[in-house]
Scaffold this motif. Structure first.
Motif, short mmCIF file in Angstrom:
data_model
loop_
_atom_site.label_atom_id
_atom_site.label_comp_id
_atom_site.label_asym_id
_atom_site.label_seq_id
_atom_site.Cartn_x
_atom_site.Cartn_y
_atom_site.Cartn_z
N PHE A 110 -23.14 -22.57 -99.23
CA PHE A 110 -23.25 -22.99 -97.84
C PHE A 110 -24.13 -24.24 -97.68
N GLU A 111 -24.89 -24.58 -98.72
CA GLU A 111 -25.71 -25.78 -98.70
C GLU A 111 -24.89 -27.03 -99.06
N LYS A 112 -23.66 -26.82 -99.51
CA LYS A 112 -22.82 -27.92 -99.96
C LYS A 112 -21.87 -28.35 -98.85
N PRO A 113 -21.16 -29.46 -99.01
CA PRO A 113 -20.20 -29.90 -97.97
C PRO A 113 -19.21 -28.80 -97.62
N PHE A 114 -18.79 -28.75 -96.35
CA PHE A 114 -17.97 -27.65 -95.86
C PHE A 114 -16.66 -27.50 -96.63
N TRP A 115 -16.14 -28.61 -97.13
CA TRP A 115 -14.86 -28.52 -97.82
C TRP A 115 -14.95 -27.74 -99.11
N ARG A 116 -16.18 -27.51 -99.62
CA ARG A 116 -16.34 -26.70 -100.82
C ARG A 116 -15.99 -25.24 -100.56
N LEU A 117 -15.97 -24.84 -99.27
CA LEU A 117 -15.63 -23.46 -98.92
C LEU A 117 -14.13 -23.21 -98.89
N LEU A 118 -13.36 -24.28 -98.94
CA LEU A 118 -11.93 -24.16 -98.71
C LEU A 118 -11.18 -23.88 -100.01
N SER A 119 -11.48 -22.74 -100.62
CA SER A 119 -10.75 -22.33 -101.81
C SER A 119 -10.79 -20.82 -101.91
N ILE A 120 -9.76 -20.24 -102.50
CA ILE A 120 -9.72 -18.79 -102.65
C ILE A 120 -10.85 -18.32 -103.56
N ARG A 121 -11.21 -19.13 -104.57
CA ARG A 121 -12.28 -18.76 -105.48
C ARG A 121 -13.60 -18.55 -104.73
N VAL A 122 -13.95 -19.53 -103.90
CA VAL A 122 -15.21 -19.45 -103.16
C VAL A 122 -15.20 -18.29 -102.17
N LEU A 123 -14.12 -18.15 -101.44
CA LEU A 123 -14.04 -17.08 -100.44
C LEU A 123 -14.13 -15.70 -101.09
N MET A 124 -13.48 -15.52 -102.25
CA MET A 124 -13.53 -14.23 -102.92
C MET A 124 -14.90 -13.96 -103.53
N GLN A 125 -15.53 -14.98 -104.06
CA GLN A 125 -16.88 -14.79 -104.59
C GLN A 125 -17.85 -14.39 -103.49
N LEU A 126 -17.73 -15.02 -102.33
CA LEU A 126 -18.58 -14.66 -101.19
C LEU A 126 -18.29 -13.24 -100.73
N TYR A 127 -17.03 -12.86 -100.69
CA TYR A 127 -16.66 -11.51 -100.28
C TYR A 127 -17.25 -10.47 -101.24
N LEU A 128 -17.11 -10.70 -102.55
CA LEU A 128 -17.60 -9.75 -103.54
C LEU A 128 -19.13 -9.64 -103.50
N GLU A 129 -19.79 -10.76 -103.29
CA GLU A 129 -21.25 -10.75 -103.24
C GLU A 129 -21.75 -9.98 -102.02
N ARG A 130 -21.16 -10.26 -100.86
CA ARG A 130 -21.57 -9.55 -99.64
C ARG A 130 -21.28 -8.05 -99.76
N ARG A 131 -20.14 -7.70 -100.33
CA ARG A 131 -19.79 -6.30 -100.50
C ARG A 131 -20.81 -5.59 -101.40
N GLU A 132 -21.21 -6.27 -102.49
CA GLU A 132 -22.20 -5.69 -103.39
C GLU A 132 -23.51 -5.40 -102.68
N LEU A 133 -23.92 -6.31 -101.81
CA LEU A 133 -25.21 -6.16 -101.12
C LEU A 133 -25.14 -5.19 -99.95
N ALA A 134 -23.98 -5.05 -99.34
CA ALA A 134 -23.85 -4.18 -98.17
C ALA A 134 -23.87 -2.70 -98.53
N GLN A 135 -23.40 -2.36 -99.73
CA GLN A 135 -23.19 -0.95 -100.09
C GLN A 135 -24.48 -0.18 -100.39
N PRO A 136 -25.40 -0.67 -101.21
CA PRO A 136 -26.48 0.19 -101.72
C PRO A 136 -27.62 0.42 -100.74
N SER A 137 -28.45 1.40 -101.11
CA SER A 137 -29.67 1.66 -100.35
C SER A 137 -30.77 0.68 -100.72
N CYS A 138 -30.70 0.17 -101.96
CA CYS A 138 -31.78 -0.68 -102.46
C CYS A 138 -31.20 -1.82 -103.28
N ILE A 139 -31.73 -3.03 -103.04
CA ILE A 139 -31.36 -4.23 -103.79
C ILE A 139 -32.60 -4.67 -104.57
#
Length: 349
Positions: A110-139
């Protein structure tokens, strides 16, 4: 307590993997029941730890391999329920009670130019990261640096963050103290990912020092010699390209230089300090939090090469050895015991 660990590669084959390997062995030694769910085991399976292998997955694209591994973990747990077990993951899954975060958040994109977000790779990595953090009781971040980054990019999950649990160090050979000749010395650099860990800058720094210390040498452990030989065009000796070495080499160095551009922790730093070798590292290294003034120096990453050279010269001119850094993997295990106990009392009764 009963704890199931999830990691793609189980074995002492990398920083994160060694963390899991040592932690599982220490927890088992403390009397807890331990099992491991992995893609592949890359070491001899311990007799007293059940290891379940799910099979190798094609590594590219990375986001797809992470998604497929997470799916296999979910299906395996449905087929092999573990009621009353705590699940501690080190991967991008969504079935866990605890996750340990070993690297910088992908959300830095998100610190990079907005066009860096426009790829399936980036969107899926963000999805997987958020999912990992949302699930547990402790990080659990593995350094103060990672803790700050997670709190910055994911403030909604900041309440789940524990204090950092930094890696332990296996005791090894300790450097015998000796005064370093005025014109010589050995600077060590360790790291397979040599670009990220700052080898080009290290070469520039040591080249400057060799103007006044013609006998100074730079020893490089990690990358294959043919990868990096071009960095020494114009050098007339003064370096050794040692490739990868399994055995500890830190006691052979007079100073460890680690000018990394990005380093979530940097186990080579604590390993060098355990061998009583002075260290000079960049301020973006997570392990910098463990460096006391008498153990070495922390230098701003954007400092000029002359500043780096001055700090190394100070360490080469030391009149005594630095204190030995001590942190056993049993210390790591006991810190996790506290986290596990709190979760069992709150959620898994």
């Amino acid at each position: 307590m009963k704890v199931l660990y999830v990691v793609r590669r189980y074995g002492p084959v990398g920083g994160m993997e060694r963390y899991v390997w040592e932690l599982t062995h220490e927890l088992r030694g403390l009397g807890h029941e331990v099992e491991v769910l992995c893609e592949v085991c890359l070491a001899g399976k311990p007799e007293n730890i059940a290891v379940y292998e799910l099979g190798k997955i094609t590594q590219r694209p990375r986001w797809l391999s992470l998604l497929r591994f997470g799916g296999r973990v979910t299906r395996w747990l449905k087929a092999h329920p573990h009621p009353g077990w705590l699940i501690h993951s080190h991967e991008r899954v969504n079935v866990h009670h605890v996750t340990t975060f070993h690297g910088p958040p992908f959300a830095h994109v998100f610190e990079k130019p907005f066009w860096r977000l426009l790829s399936i790779r980036v969107l899926m990595q963000l999805y997987l990261e958020r999912r990992e953090l949302a699930q547990p009781s402790c990080i659990v971040p593995n350094s103060q640096t990672i803790s700050k980054q997670l709190a910055h990019y994911y403030p909604q999950f900041a309440g789940k963050l524990s204090g950092p649990i930094v890696p332990g160090v296996q005791p090894g050979t300790v450097r015998a103290w000796h005064a370093i000749p005025a014109g010589g010395g050995i600077i060590g650099f360790v790291g397979k990912e040599w670009r990220r860990k700052g080898l080009p800058l290290a070469v520039e720094i040591v080249a400057r020092l060799r103007r006044t210390r013609p006998g100074l040498e730079l020893w490089i452990v990690g990358p294959q010699p043919e990868e990096i030989r071009h960095l020494f065009a114009g050098w007339q000796g003064g370096y050794r390209l040692l490739g990868w070495r399994e055995l500890s080499c830190f006691a052979e160095f007079d100073v460890l230089l680690h000018p990394a551009r990005a380093e979530p922790y940097g186990m080579v730093i604590s390993e060098a300090m355990s061998a009583r070798v002075p260290v000079v590292v960049s301020d973006v290294c997570g392990a910098a939090a463990q460096i006391t003034p008498d153990a070495g120096a922390i230098v701003p990453l954007d400092a000029p090469a002359d500043r780096w050279a001055d700090e190394i010269e100070k360490q080469l001119c030391r009149s005594d050895a630095p204190p030995q850094f001590a942190r056993g993997w049993d210390d790591v295990a006991r810190e996790y015991e506290t986290i596990y106990r709190n979760i069992f009392e709150a959620d898994l009764k």
